[in-house]
Scaffold this motif. Structure first.
Motif, PDB file in Angstrom:
ATOM      1  N   MET A   1     -50.837  23.453  -2.483  1.00 10.93           N
ATOM      2  CA  MET A   1     -52.228  22.972  -2.380  1.00 10.93           C
ATOM      3  C   MET A   1     -53.197  24.154  -2.444  1.00 10.93           C
ATOM      4  SD  MET A   1     -54.057  21.130   0.889  1.00 10.93           S
ATOM      5  CE  MET A   1     -55.841  20.991   0.956  1.00 10.93           C
ATOM      6  N   LYS A   2     -54.152  24.070  -3.321  1.00  8.93           N
ATOM      7  CA  LYS A   2     -55.165  25.115  -3.431  1.00  8.93           C
ATOM      8  C   LYS A   2     -56.248  24.840  -2.395  1.00  8.93           C
ATOM      9  CE  LYS A   2     -58.183  27.457  -6.718  1.00  8.93           C
ATOM     10  NZ  LYS A   2     -58.756  27.439  -8.076  1.00  8.93           N
ATOM     11  N   ASN A   3     -56.445  25.811  -1.505  1.00 10.47           N
ATOM     12  CA  ASN A   3     -57.420  25.615  -0.431  1.00 10.47           C
ATOM     13  C   ASN A   3     -58.808  26.015  -0.896  1.00 10.47           C
ATOM     14  OD1 ASN A   3     -58.767  25.394   2.033  1.00 10.47           O
ATOM     15  ND2 ASN A   3     -56.912  25.962   3.161  1.00 10.47           N
ATOM     16  N   GLU A   4     -59.730  25.036  -0.927  1.00  7.82           N
ATOM     17  CA  GLU A   4     -61.093  25.287  -1.408  1.00  7.82           C
ATOM     18  C   GLU A   4     -62.093  25.036  -0.288  1.00  7.82           C
ATOM     19  OE1 GLU A   4     -61.282  22.590  -4.656  1.00  7.82           O
ATOM     20  OE2 GLU A   4     -60.047  23.829  -5.974  1.00  7.82           O
ATOM     21  N   LEU A   5     -61.866  25.670   0.842  1.00  7.01           N
ATOM     22  CA  LEU A   5     -62.783  25.533   1.968  1.00  7.01           C
ATOM     23  C   LEU A   5     -64.122  26.181   1.642  1.00  7.01           C
ATOM     24  CD1 LEU A   5     -60.649  26.346   5.140  1.00  7.01           C
ATOM     25  CD2 LEU A   5     -61.836  24.206   4.684  1.00  7.01           C
ATOM     26  N   PRO A   6     -65.216  25.591   2.093  1.00  4.13           N
ATOM     27  CA  PRO A   6     -66.524  26.244   1.952  1.00  4.13           C
ATOM     28  C   PRO A   6     -66.510  27.604   2.651  1.00  4.13           C
ATOM     29  CG  PRO A   6     -66.779  23.959   2.643  1.00  4.13           C
ATOM     30  CD  PRO A   6     -65.311  24.260   2.719  1.00  4.13           C
ATOM     31  N   LYS A   7     -67.328  28.534   2.155  1.00  2.00           N
ATOM     32  CA  LYS A   7     -67.309  29.910   2.682  1.00  2.00           C
ATOM     33  C   LYS A   7     -67.571  29.948   4.185  1.00  2.00           C
ATOM     34  CE  LYS A   7     -69.114  34.560   1.911  1.00  2.00           C
ATOM     35  NZ  LYS A   7     -69.221  34.848   3.340  1.00  2.00           N
ATOM     36  N   ILE A   8     -68.456  29.079   4.658  1.00  3.51           N
ATOM     37  CA  ILE A   8     -68.781  29.100   6.092  1.00  3.51           C
ATOM     38  C   ILE A   8     -67.542  28.820   6.938  1.00  3.51           C
ATOM     39  CG2 ILE A   8     -69.501  26.644   6.113  1.00  3.51           C
ATOM     40  CD1 ILE A   8     -71.547  27.485   8.284  1.00  3.51           C
ATOM     41  N   TRP A   9     -66.655  27.937   6.434  1.00  2.00           N
ATOM     42  CA  TRP A   9     -65.454  27.608   7.198  1.00  2.00           C
ATOM     43  C   TRP A   9     -64.369  28.669   7.028  1.00  2.00           C
ATOM     44  CZ3 TRP A   9     -65.248  24.827  11.256  1.00  2.00           C
ATOM     45  CH2 TRP A   9     -66.192  23.824  11.459  1.00  2.00           C
ATOM     46  N   ILE A  10     -64.392  29.358   5.896  1.00  3.72           N
ATOM     47  CA  ILE A  10     -63.486  30.498   5.731  1.00  3.72           C
ATOM     48  C   ILE A  10     -63.869  31.594   6.733  1.00  3.72           C
ATOM     49  CG2 ILE A  10     -62.776  32.346   4.164  1.00  3.72           C
ATOM     50  CD1 ILE A  10     -63.105  30.336   1.858  1.00  3.72           C
ATOM     51  N   ASP A  11     -65.182  31.807   6.872  1.00  2.00           N
ATOM     52  CA  ASP A  11     -65.674  32.794   7.843  1.00  2.00           C
ATOM     53  C   ASP A  11     -65.351  32.355   9.276  1.00  2.00           C
ATOM     54  OD1 ASP A  11     -66.660  34.240   5.724  1.00  2.00           O
ATOM     55  OD2 ASP A  11     -68.725  33.476   5.922  1.00  2.00           O
ATOM     56  N   ASN A  12     -65.514  31.062   9.543  1.00  2.23           N
ATOM     57  CA  ASN A  12     -65.211  30.540  10.883  1.00  2.23           C
ATOM     58  C   ASN A  12     -63.737  30.750  11.243  1.00  2.23           C
ATOM     59  OD1 ASN A  12     -67.820  29.703  11.313  1.00  2.23           O
ATOM     60  ND2 ASN A  12     -67.452  27.553  10.796  1.00  2.23           N
ATOM     61  N   TYR A  63     -58.411  17.999   6.191  1.00  2.11           N
ATOM     62  CA  TYR A  63     -57.054  18.378   5.788  1.00  2.11           C
ATOM     63  C   TYR A  63     -56.995  19.828   5.306  1.00  2.11           C
ATOM     64  CZ  TYR A  63     -52.398  18.153   3.802  1.00  2.11           C
ATOM     65  OH  TYR A  63     -51.075  18.395   3.529  1.00  2.11           O
ATOM     66  N   LYS A  64     -57.960  20.228   4.500  1.00  2.00           N
ATOM     67  CA  LYS A  64     -58.012  21.621   4.023  1.00  2.00           C
ATOM     68  C   LYS A  64     -58.083  22.589   5.199  1.00  2.00           C
ATOM     69  CE  LYS A  64     -60.540  20.889  -0.370  1.00  2.00           C
ATOM     70  NZ  LYS A  64     -60.975  19.478  -0.236  1.00  2.00           N
ATOM     71  N   PHE A  65     -58.967  22.257   6.138  1.00  2.00           N
ATOM     72  CA  PHE A  65     -59.155  23.123   7.306  1.00  2.00           C
ATOM     73  C   PHE A  65     -57.879  23.186   8.145  1.00  2.00           C
ATOM     74  CE2 PHE A  65     -60.229  23.527  11.825  1.00  2.00           C
ATOM     75  CZ  PHE A  65     -60.854  24.769  11.816  1.00  2.00           C
ATOM     76  N   ASP A  66     -57.259  22.032   8.352  1.00  2.00           N
ATOM     77  CA  ASP A  66     -56.077  21.986   9.204  1.00  2.00           C
ATOM     78  C   ASP A  66     -54.914  22.765   8.585  1.00  2.00           C
ATOM     79  OD1 ASP A  66     -54.895  20.496  11.700  1.00  2.00           O
ATOM     80  OD2 ASP A  66     -53.376  20.338  10.131  1.00  2.00           O
ATOM     81  N   ILE A  67     -54.736  22.675   7.283  1.00  2.00           N
ATOM     82  CA  ILE A  67     -53.661  23.426   6.618  1.00  2.00           C
ATOM     83  C   ILE A  67     -53.879  24.934   6.788  1.00  2.00           C
ATOM     84  CG2 ILE A  67     -52.736  24.052   4.348  1.00  2.00           C
ATOM     85  CD1 ILE A  67     -51.537  21.512   5.415  1.00  2.00           C
ATOM     86  N   ALA A  68     -55.132  25.367   6.634  1.00  2.00           N
ATOM     87  CA  ALA A  68     -55.454  26.797   6.810  1.00  2.00           C
ATOM     88  C   ALA A  68     -55.215  27.219   8.255  1.00  2.00           C
ATOM     89  CB  ALA A  68     -56.900  27.054   6.413  1.00  2.00           C
ATOM     90  N   LEU A  69     -55.607  26.355   9.192  1.00  3.01           N
ATOM     91  CA  LEU A  69     -55.411  26.654  10.615  1.00  3.01           C
ATOM     92  C   LEU A  69     -53.920  26.647  10.968  1.00  3.01           C
ATOM     93  CD1 LEU A  69     -57.024  27.154  13.253  1.00  3.01           C
ATOM     94  CD2 LEU A  69     -56.859  24.702  13.694  1.00  3.01           C
TER      95      LEU A  69
END
Length: 585
Positions: A1-12, A63-69
């Motif tokens: 899965m390609k994670n395309e989180l918005p930059k603000i959430w990548i920073d968070n 889902y994107k956020f949770d996978i990254a977390l």
């Protein structure tokens, strides 16, 4: 899965951190797992973890956020010493499946990337959002069970469909909510509820975590009830420093070791069958070969890669295939649904070698179809107690019980009373101890005979049974001497005193039925004293001498307790109410 989180959430995500809280074997204090908990959420503008997840849900990126977390948590998990021998509990948001980008296999890819086994992770699911029609916890459970992940149900007992989930999905683990554990040693209803939940789970082969344990008393009560694992502030607060996660928590080890019953362990050991277990991943061809070589074996425990029990396999299940047309082919065919050992496993209750024998007997008795009980040591498979062995233990316990009972009243005798008092001296709980002595019993015996004397003693024993609540321990020291005790807390101490007072009044009234009309009218009988002099003796009464042990009582030795009860006995006999109460400081 390609994670395309918005930059603000990548920073968070860079700011957010993971804390770990240990989960221990309740019998040994050894590390079993850690739970991942989110930290620094306030630094990214949220008041709580829940509000953070609500926001990513609203932004449609849950889902994107949770996978990254998930990857962040797993990466930090791998920095814990000896992480490959413990598990990571990771909390899932029940709304994940609602996300349009939800897809399969992403956790497996992360695990492969970090060289972490699937058995090392357990997904923790709560019913927090189940009240909403937007979420279906059953779909989440089904998805992760299909993916062969371990599942834990969090906050069990306060949700809306807990028992239904047990029936439909049989999770691997349940975590009993803190509400039921707070002051459990003092709350009879809580103890009863937790015992019932725990024993049901054990019969289904489900591990039980006592979550949120904060005191030694809560720990020991949960251990005695049968919980397998423990988590809470008593063990350790969540920490972001992985070096603070250690293999053995010695303060828990020493606490439970002091409470363990080594003589009971020896009894279980003597009946234990050290049957070799089968690995859950064993090929069916090897299973068949095992039964051919071990024809006397009819039941085999099955374990996972950690040597933890998964259930039992009956020889008859394999024979059904061997003697049916195409049965052998079906067993050995890798493409068959019946080819995996897991599909043959039957659930089986299991408990630790340090468990009370009463727990084992209760687990066995509650399941009419039980084939036995699996015994673990340090959460690992240790041996098997067959039906025959458990019946032998029950018979032995019944013989001991009969030996320890007073033959006249069937109440526990001196051996059990002494053991109870010894336990009282070894812990810090508050107790009320009470000694009962029948007044003027010898003259009554001389006038009305030993048979009526025995009936009076039986009357008092019956009054104790019927009019003291189940919370009280009741015993018969011998002759006309009785004992009762209760583990008390401040709010019910007065109620306990009232109960004892009512016993005194009840006996004094009911015992009059044993006297003749004339003696009742006179309110005395004539008999001889110890010097053979004729005297008038009042009708039978009972004196109750009590001692209160507070939490801060330091000198609670048997000698001190007996000395105070002896003094209070004289005070009670000279008291109009026939009661005396003292406190041991």
């Amino acid at each position: 899965m390609k994670n395309e989180l918005p930059k603000i959430w990548i920073d968070n995500l860079e700011i957010l951190d993971i804390a770990f809280q240990p989960i221990l074997n309740i019998h040994t204090g050894e590390l079993y797992a850690v739970e991942a908990l989110l930290r620094n959420y306030q630094e990214v503008g949220f008041r709580s973890i829940f509000s953070l997840f609500d926001q990513v849900y609203k932004d449609n990126i849950l889902y994107k956020f949770d996978i990254a977390l998930r990857e962040k948590a797993l990466l930090k998990f791998t920095t814990i010493k000896d992480y490959k021998n413990i598990r990571l509990f990771y909390n899932l948001d029940n709304r994940l499946l609602e996300m349009p980008d939800f897809s399969h296999g992403n956790t497996t890819k992360i695990l492969k990337k970090l060289d972490v086994k699937k058995e090392n992770i357990c997904f923790e699911i709560s019913e927090r959002h189940e009240i909403s029609s937007e979420c279906n916890i059953e779909k989440v459970l089904q998805h992760y069970k299909d993916e062969k992940f371990s599942i834990a149900i969090d906050d069990f007992g306060i949700g809306y469909s807990g028992y239904k989930l047990l029936y439909d999905f049989t999770p691997d683990i349940i975590k009993i909510d803190r509400f039921f554990l707070q002051n459990i040693e003092k709350k009879i209803k809580k103890k009863l509820l937790v015992r019932n939940i725990t024993h049901l789970a054990m019969q289904l082969g489900i591990k039980v975590i006592a979550e949120g344990v904060e005191t030694k008393e809560e720990l020991l009560t949960c251990k005695d009830i049968g919980c397998h694992l423990v988590q809470g502030y008593l063990v350790q607060r969540p920490t972001t420093d992985v070096d603070e996660i250690i293999p053995l928590y010695t303060h828990i080890e020493s606490c439970v070791k002091h409470n363990n019953r080594e003589n009971l362990n020896a009894k279980i050991e003597s009946y234990l069958e050290k049957t070799k277990s089968l690995d859950i991943n064993m090929k069916m061809s090897s299973v068949i070969e095992y039964f051919k070589k071990n024809r006397a074996t009819t039941i085999i425990p099955v374990v996972n890669s950690y040597n933890e029990p998964m259930g039992i396999l009956h020889e008859s299940q394999i024979k059904d295939f061997l003697y049916s047309p195409y049965g052998m082919s079906l067993l050995l065919n890798d493409g068959s649904n019946k080819s995996k050992l897991k599909s043959f496993i039957n659930s089986c209750a299991y408990t630790d070698i340090n468990s009370d024998i009463s727990t084992i007997i209760e687990l066995f008795s509650n399941d009419n179809e039980s084939s036995g009980i699996i015994i673990t040591k340090n959460s690992k498979y240790y041996g098997f107690l067959s039906t025959r062995s458990i019946i032998s233990i029950i018979n032995e316990e019944n013989l001991l019980l009969a030996r320890d009972q007073n033959p006249l009243t069937k109440l526990p005798g001196n051996r059990v009373i002494d053991k109870y008092l010894l336990d009282v001296t070894k812990n810090d709980n508050s107790y009320m101890l009470c000694y009962f002595d029948l007044d003027n019993f010898k003259p009554f015996n001389d006038v009305y005979g030993f048979r009526n004397g025995d009936r009076v003693i039986q009357l008092f024993a019956d009054i104790l049974r019927k009019h003291l609540t189940q919370k009280f321990f009741k015993g018969h020291i011998g002759g006309d001497d009785f004992f009762c005790a209760i583990n008390i807390c401040e709010e019910n101490e007065e109620d306990c005193i009232i109960e004892v007072s009512n016993i005194v009044k009840k006996f004094s009234e009911d015992v009059k039925s044993f006297y003749s009309q004339e003696d009742k009218k006179n309110n005395y009988i004539v008999s001889v004293d110890r010097d053979n002099n004729k005297k008038k003796f009042p009708l039978l009464t009972v004196s109750a001498s009590s001692v209160i042990l507070g939490k801060n009582t330091k000198y609670r030795s048997l000698e001190n307790i007996n000395n105070i009860l002896s003094v209070e006995k004289k005070v009670a006999k000279n008291s109009k109410e026939h009661i005396s109460i003292s406190s041991l400081l």
